[in-house]
Design a protein around this motif. Sequence first.
Motif, PDB file in Angstrom:
ATOM      1  N   LEU A  59       0.843  -1.192   0.000  1.00 42.08           N
ATOM      2  CA  LEU A  59       0.000   0.000   0.000  1.00 42.08           C
ATOM      3  C   LEU A  59       0.886   1.252   0.000  1.00 42.08           C
ATOM      4  CD1 LEU A  59      -3.185   0.344   0.386  1.00 42.08           C
ATOM      5  CD2 LEU A  59      -2.598   1.103   2.676  1.00 42.08           C
ATOM      6  N   ARG A  84      -0.413   6.637   3.193  1.00 45.81           N
ATOM      7  CA  ARG A  84      -1.427   7.682   3.058  1.00 45.81           C
ATOM      8  C   ARG A  84      -1.257   8.724   4.160  1.00 45.81           C
ATOM      9  NH1 ARG A  84      -2.753   4.112  -0.646  1.00 45.81           N
ATOM     10  NH2 ARG A  84      -4.918   3.499  -0.990  1.00 45.81           N
ATOM     11  N   ASN A  88      -2.239  -0.727  10.358  1.00 47.57           N
ATOM     12  CA  ASN A  88      -3.157  -0.255   9.326  1.00 47.57           C
ATOM     13  C   ASN A  88      -3.549  -1.492   8.527  1.00 47.57           C
ATOM     14  OD1 ASN A  88      -4.597   0.947   7.279  1.00 47.57           O
ATOM     15  ND2 ASN A  88      -2.796   1.838   6.276  1.00 47.57           N
ATOM     16  N   PRO A  89      -4.534  -2.250   9.029  1.00 45.02           N
ATOM     17  CA  PRO A  89      -4.882  -3.510   8.357  1.00 45.02           C
ATOM     18  C   PRO A  89      -5.713  -3.235   7.110  1.00 45.02           C
ATOM     19  CG  PRO A  89      -6.409  -3.098  10.151  1.00 45.02           C
ATOM     20  CD  PRO A  89      -5.425  -1.956  10.167  1.00 45.02           C
ATOM     21  N   PRO A  90      -5.882  -4.236   6.240  1.00 46.05           N
ATOM     22  CA  PRO A  90      -6.839  -4.058   5.140  1.00 46.05           C
ATOM     23  C   PRO A  90      -8.226  -3.848   5.734  1.00 46.05           C
ATOM     24  CG  PRO A  90      -6.134  -6.355   5.291  1.00 46.05           C
ATOM     25  CD  PRO A  90      -5.295  -5.574   6.256  1.00 46.05           C
ATOM     26  N   TYR A  91      -8.978  -2.851   5.236  1.00 47.55           N
ATOM     27  CA  TYR A  91     -10.287  -2.616   5.860  1.00 47.55           C
ATOM     28  C   TYR A  91     -11.409  -2.294   4.876  1.00 47.55           C
ATOM     29  CZ  TYR A  91      -8.560   2.300   6.053  1.00 47.55           C
ATOM     30  OH  TYR A  91      -8.042   3.547   5.772  1.00 47.55           O
ATOM     31  N   ILE A  92     -11.183  -2.560   3.612  1.00 46.59           N
ATOM     32  CA  ILE A  92     -12.244  -2.346   2.619  1.00 46.59           C
ATOM     33  C   ILE A  92     -13.093  -3.631   2.534  1.00 46.59           C
ATOM     34  CG2 ILE A  92     -12.733  -1.723   0.221  1.00 46.59           C
ATOM     35  CD1 ILE A  92     -11.120   0.438   1.636  1.00 46.59           C
ATOM     36  N   LEU A  96     -13.384   1.311  -5.719  1.00 53.93           N
ATOM     37  CA  LEU A  96     -12.286   2.208  -5.364  1.00 53.93           C
ATOM     38  C   LEU A  96     -11.783   2.921  -6.613  1.00 53.93           C
ATOM     39  CD1 LEU A  96     -10.301  -0.201  -3.009  1.00 53.93           C
ATOM     40  CD2 LEU A  96     -11.627   1.799  -2.299  1.00 53.93           C
ATOM     41  N   VAL A 141      -6.232   2.808  -7.085  1.00 56.72           N
ATOM     42  CA  VAL A 141      -6.165   1.853  -5.979  1.00 56.72           C
ATOM     43  C   VAL A 141      -6.502   0.449  -6.469  1.00 56.72           C
ATOM     44  CG1 VAL A 141      -6.996   1.323  -3.652  1.00 56.72           C
ATOM     45  CG2 VAL A 141      -6.837   3.706  -4.394  1.00 56.72           C
ATOM     46  N   ALA A 159      -3.620  -5.868   0.766  1.00 53.02           N
ATOM     47  CA  ALA A 159      -3.468  -4.738   1.682  1.00 53.02           C
ATOM     48  C   ALA A 159      -4.769  -3.962   1.852  1.00 53.02           C
ATOM     49  CB  ALA A 159      -2.381  -3.792   1.174  1.00 53.02           C
ATOM     50  N   LEU A 160      -5.801  -4.337   1.087  1.00 53.17           N
ATOM     51  CA  LEU A 160      -7.055  -3.577   1.065  1.00 53.17           C
ATOM     52  C   LEU A 160      -8.257  -4.395   1.525  1.00 53.17           C
ATOM     53  CD1 LEU A 160      -6.504  -2.098  -2.498  1.00 53.17           C
ATOM     54  CD2 LEU A 160      -6.449  -0.754  -0.390  1.00 53.17           C
ATOM     55  N   GLU A 211      -5.886   1.681  12.390  1.00 56.22           N
ATOM     56  CA  GLU A 211      -6.596   2.479  11.395  1.00 56.22           C
ATOM     57  C   GLU A 211      -7.861   1.712  10.979  1.00 56.22           C
ATOM     58  OE1 GLU A 211      -4.147   4.464   8.453  1.00 56.22           O
ATOM     59  OE2 GLU A 211      -5.793   4.423   7.011  1.00 56.22           O
TER      60      GLU A 211
HETATM   61  N1  GLN Z   1      -7.218   4.051   2.952  1.00 57.46           N
HETATM   62  C1  GLN Z   1      -7.100   3.036   1.947  1.00 57.46           C
HETATM   63  C2  GLN Z   1      -7.951   3.448   0.774  1.00 57.46           C
HETATM   64  O1  GLN Z   1      -7.813   4.322   0.250  1.00 57.46           O
HETATM   65  C3  GLN Z   1      -7.448   1.683   2.463  1.00 57.46           C
HETATM   66  C4  GLN Z   1      -6.338   1.210   3.288  1.00 57.46           C
HETATM   67  C5  GLN Z   1      -6.586  -0.048   4.006  1.00 57.46           C
HETATM   68  O2  GLN Z   1      -7.435  -0.878   3.661  1.00 57.46           O
HETATM   69  N2  GLN Z   1      -5.851  -0.221   5.044  1.00 57.46           N
HETATM   70  O3  GLN Z   1      -8.665   3.062   0.108  1.00 57.46           O
END
Ligand code: GLN
Length: 319
Positions: free
Chosen positions: A112, A115, A211-215, A223, A227, A235-236, A266
């Motif tokens: 990633l 950011r 900052n784990p994947p969080y989508i 996205l 991205v 990573a997403l 995050e």
């Molecule tokens: N902030 C990221 C995004 O733009 C996502 C990062 C994450 O999943 N850690 O989309």
Amino acid sequence: MGGDPGVHAGGVGGPGWPPSEVTIGGLLAAGAAALAGSGLPTARRDAEWLLADALGVDRLRLVLDSDRVVAAEVADRFGEWIERRKAHEPLQHILGFEEFRGLRLKTGPAALIPRPETELLVEWALELERTHGPWRLAVDVGAGTGAIACALAAAAPHLGLVAVERSTGALALAAANIAALGLGRQVRLVAGDLFEPLAGLPSAVDLIVSNPPYIATATLSQLPREVSDWEPPEALDGGPDGMAVHRRLVAESPRILRPAGWLVMEMGEEQAGPLRRLLEAGGFEGIEVRRDFRGTERVIAGRVPGTHAESVGAEAWVR
Ligand code: GLN
């Protein structure tokens, strides 16, 4: 056609590129126009970064030396980069770096891109350390480029860091960044999944950051192309609701945090409520949420119960 004498009518990177003689100002205008034509809202700024890097100068020089004639090889390279950017490849992948808290970090498709939102996580972790520390040992889970670990190490020279990452490509980027920043004595990079390589570290850690994947998987395709087409899905993709990895972090971190040790993560939009409840159910205390510069709830922190005891077993990990 007349027009700007410095601008090549065929377009940057198009047939007949590069023209025999072209100035910095002309190239910049042509590059920005080509990017704007591809619907990139940051066209001018992106063209500036690319041309400055192709020339090996500061962006300010572009204005000061606007009338300077550019060598054909440089115009050529710039044309190739403009073509890549038109395909929505992130600027950071073309340039090969991103700035994070004043550190220049090597970037690439394996991890990633750091950011600005994640800088907030670092600020907060440092603030917690100033209030409750001094601390000795922190773990960055899913380190990617190593941005968080490197920024913490650079700002807190007494702190030892373990950066855990399972992707081979990301490990290579993180290793390069740790070495280039001279942080090799402070940051130890280990390969593995979440806390798996830290089995020998029970109750020794002052701070866990991630900052784990969080989508949510179903929304990945929505996205921006920069991205979804160019950054690693691992990573997403945070599973069906985007919080699969947070759940594991909350469940597993109490085993390696010392009493009153902190977990700072995050998160994505609309995850603050569920994650607060998850942390509460996991016995965490002092739970707080902070918003990013856009006003989105972005980082959550909590500590495990107990009073600060000297961490046991950290010695082996702190050099
Ligand atoms: N902030 C990221 C995004 O733009 C996502 C990062 C994450 O999943 N850690 O989309």
